[in-house]
Write an enzyme that holds these catalytic residues in place. Sequence first.
Site, mmCIF file in Angstrom:
data_model
loop_
_atom_site.group_PDB
_atom_site.id
_atom_site.type_symbol
_atom_site.label_atom_id
_atom_site.label_comp_id
_atom_site.label_asym_id
_atom_site.label_seq_id
_atom_site.Cartn_x
_atom_site.Cartn_y
_atom_site.Cartn_z
ATOM 1 N N TYR A 67 51.526 32.005 -15.364
ATOM 2 C CA TYR A 67 50.576 31.197 -16.142
ATOM 3 C C TYR A 67 50.658 31.505 -17.629
ATOM 4 O O TYR A 67 50.482 30.611 -18.458
ATOM 5 C CB TYR A 67 49.148 31.349 -15.594
ATOM 6 C CG TYR A 67 48.948 30.432 -14.412
ATOM 7 C CD1 TYR A 67 48.687 29.080 -14.604
ATOM 8 C CD2 TYR A 67 49.112 30.885 -13.118
ATOM 9 C CE1 TYR A 67 48.570 28.214 -13.533
ATOM 10 C CE2 TYR A 67 48.993 30.031 -12.037
ATOM 11 C CZ TYR A 67 48.716 28.690 -12.256
ATOM 12 O OH TYR A 67 48.612 27.823 -11.203
ATOM 13 N N ASN A 102 45.482 17.032 -15.721
ATOM 14 C CA ASN A 102 46.266 17.992 -16.499
ATOM 15 C C ASN A 102 45.418 19.204 -16.874
ATOM 16 O O ASN A 102 44.218 19.084 -17.107
ATOM 17 C CB ASN A 102 46.809 17.318 -17.760
ATOM 18 C CG ASN A 102 47.719 16.157 -17.418
ATOM 19 O OD1 ASN A 102 48.185 16.053 -16.284
ATOM 20 N ND2 ASN A 102 47.957 15.271 -18.370
ATOM 21 N N HIS A 119 41.435 19.464 -12.422
ATOM 22 C CA HIS A 119 42.207 20.609 -11.934
ATOM 23 C C HIS A 119 42.056 21.841 -12.824
ATOM 24 O O HIS A 119 42.867 22.762 -12.737
ATOM 25 C CB HIS A 119 43.692 20.232 -11.802
ATOM 26 C CG HIS A 119 43.947 19.210 -10.726
ATOM 27 N ND1 HIS A 119 45.128 18.513 -10.595
ATOM 28 C CD2 HIS A 119 43.147 18.773 -9.721
ATOM 29 C CE1 HIS A 119 45.046 17.683 -9.553
ATOM 30 N NE2 HIS A 119 43.856 17.820 -9.016
ATOM 31 N N SER A 189 51.668 10.333 -10.498
ATOM 32 C CA SER A 189 52.477 9.849 -9.373
ATOM 33 C C SER A 189 51.597 9.202 -8.311
ATOM 34 O O SER A 189 52.096 8.464 -7.461
ATOM 35 C CB SER A 189 53.267 11.000 -8.769
ATOM 36 O OG SER A 189 52.406 12.069 -8.456
HETATM 37 P P1 OAD Z 1 53.491 14.259 -11.247
HETATM 38 O O1 OAD Z 1 54.462 15.244 -11.844
HETATM 39 O O2 OAD Z 1 53.357 14.165 -9.788
HETATM 40 O O3 OAD Z 1 53.825 12.785 -11.751
HETATM 41 C C1 OAD Z 1 54.038 12.496 -13.112
HETATM 42 C C2 OAD Z 1 54.101 10.986 -13.228
HETATM 43 O O4 OAD Z 1 54.232 10.659 -14.608
HETATM 44 C C3 OAD Z 1 55.262 10.337 -12.483
HETATM 45 O O5 OAD Z 1 54.750 9.225 -11.755
HETATM 46 C C4 OAD Z 1 56.194 9.870 -13.622
HETATM 47 O O6 OAD Z 1 56.882 8.651 -13.276
HETATM 48 C C5 OAD Z 1 55.198 9.627 -14.736
HETATM 49 N N1 OAD Z 1 55.731 9.743 -16.102
HETATM 50 C C6 OAD Z 1 56.652 10.621 -16.571
HETATM 51 N N2 OAD Z 1 56.834 10.449 -17.877
HETATM 52 C C7 OAD Z 1 55.992 9.463 -18.271
HETATM 53 C C8 OAD Z 1 55.690 8.835 -19.527
HETATM 54 N N3 OAD Z 1 56.293 9.187 -20.648
HETATM 55 N N4 OAD Z 1 54.754 7.837 -19.531
HETATM 56 C C9 OAD Z 1 54.134 7.462 -18.397
HETATM 57 N N5 OAD Z 1 54.370 8.021 -17.195
HETATM 58 C C10 OAD Z 1 55.282 9.011 -17.132
HETATM 59 O O7 OAD Z 1 52.106 14.577 -11.957
HETATM 60 P P2 OAD Z 1 50.637 14.278 -11.501
HETATM 61 O O8 OAD Z 1 50.520 12.945 -10.875
HETATM 62 O O9 OAD Z 1 49.787 14.609 -12.661
HETATM 63 O O10 OAD Z 1 47.905 19.602 -9.251
HETATM 64 O O11 OAD Z 1 50.451 15.401 -10.410
HETATM 65 C C11 OAD Z 1 49.210 15.560 -9.868
HETATM 66 C C12 OAD Z 1 48.948 17.002 -9.525
HETATM 67 O O12 OAD Z 1 50.020 17.510 -8.722
HETATM 68 C C13 OAD Z 1 48.942 17.977 -10.670
HETATM 69 O O13 OAD Z 1 47.728 17.968 -11.383
HETATM 70 C C14 OAD Z 1 49.121 19.299 -9.976
HETATM 71 C C15 OAD Z 1 50.216 18.928 -8.990
HETATM 72 O O14 OAD Z 1 50.180 19.549 -7.788
HETATM 73 C C16 OAD Z 1 47.415 20.853 -9.284
HETATM 74 O O15 OAD Z 1 47.917 21.734 -9.963
HETATM 75 C C17 OAD Z 1 46.201 21.057 -8.437
#
Ligand code: OAD
Length: 247
Positions: A67, A102, A119, A189
């Site tokens: 971290y 985030n 989170h 995602s």
């Molecule tokens: P992900 O890493 O799963 O997904 C990131 C998303 O952002 C994907 O759908 C990409 O296509 C999209 N992306 C990337 N670059 C981009 C940009 N410039 N503009 C727009 N979209 C873009 O991240 P999260 O959905 O945030 O949880 O993941 C959710 C959670 O999964 C996190 O908070 C974390 C993880 O496990 C915990 O830590 C509890």
Amino acid sequence: MQIPDALIERLRTAQSITVLTGAGVSAESGVPTFRDAQTGLWARYDPAELASPAAFRANPTLVWQWYAYRRALVAAAMPNPGHLALADLERRVADFTLITQNVDGLHHRAGSQNVVELHGNLFRYRCFDDNELVELTTAPPDEPPRCPQCGGLVRPDVVWFGEWLPSEAWRAAVASAERCELFLCIGTSGVVRPAADLPLIARSAGAYTVEINIAPGALDGRLDLHLYAPSGQLLPALMTAAFGAAA
Ligand code: OAD
């Protein structure tokens, strides 16, 4: 990209807007997502094996150092035009809630005020044993410090695998999804529940729901509108289309 008039009109007139962001909104700040954060020294570790209460119990020093590494990455990053556009939008809307998955604090640094952190936050700490928040002016990089109340080990105040979301934050997120007129789901995602349910809750409650992502994913076809472009470019363009030159 052609921005539909229906969205521009809603941005101009909605009294209540809720936004859900994920790691994608910070990608253009150079913050690696949770899944691709593993480089250099950390490449051989699976994040799922570092981000859990069991991992901390087994090796608190290792988890604390991971971290510390992520915190240093984020501290060196800056909010991007997508973060700034969302802070600007908040200033124009009576009831605005920004829900984020985030833990990087970049929305606050961009000037957003009403931020619901689902989170947690990398720069907040709490005791692993008594769960109380612990104030640290600087976090030591090598070893977790001790809780001043009970002597337990201090951990980052983030949600780990197998843990519940903070209940106040979740309640606030659902309430804002249920009452908003416009819901924007940006850079996530849409696979990590329960956060991924929020746009669907908003849609069932009658909101106009919009996804902004670089590519179709789990939410494709499930919301009213899907715009596929980087949020750091599209969000400022939306603000200009709705309100004229950026503030
Ligand atoms: P992900 O890493 O799963 O997904 C990131 C998303 O952002 C994907 O759908 C990409 O296509 C999209 N992306 C990337 N670059 C981009 C940009 N410039 N503009 C727009 N979209 C873009 O991240 P999260 O959905 O945030 O949880 O993941 C959710 C959670 O999964 C996190 O908070 C974390 C993880 O496990 C915990 O830590 C509890």
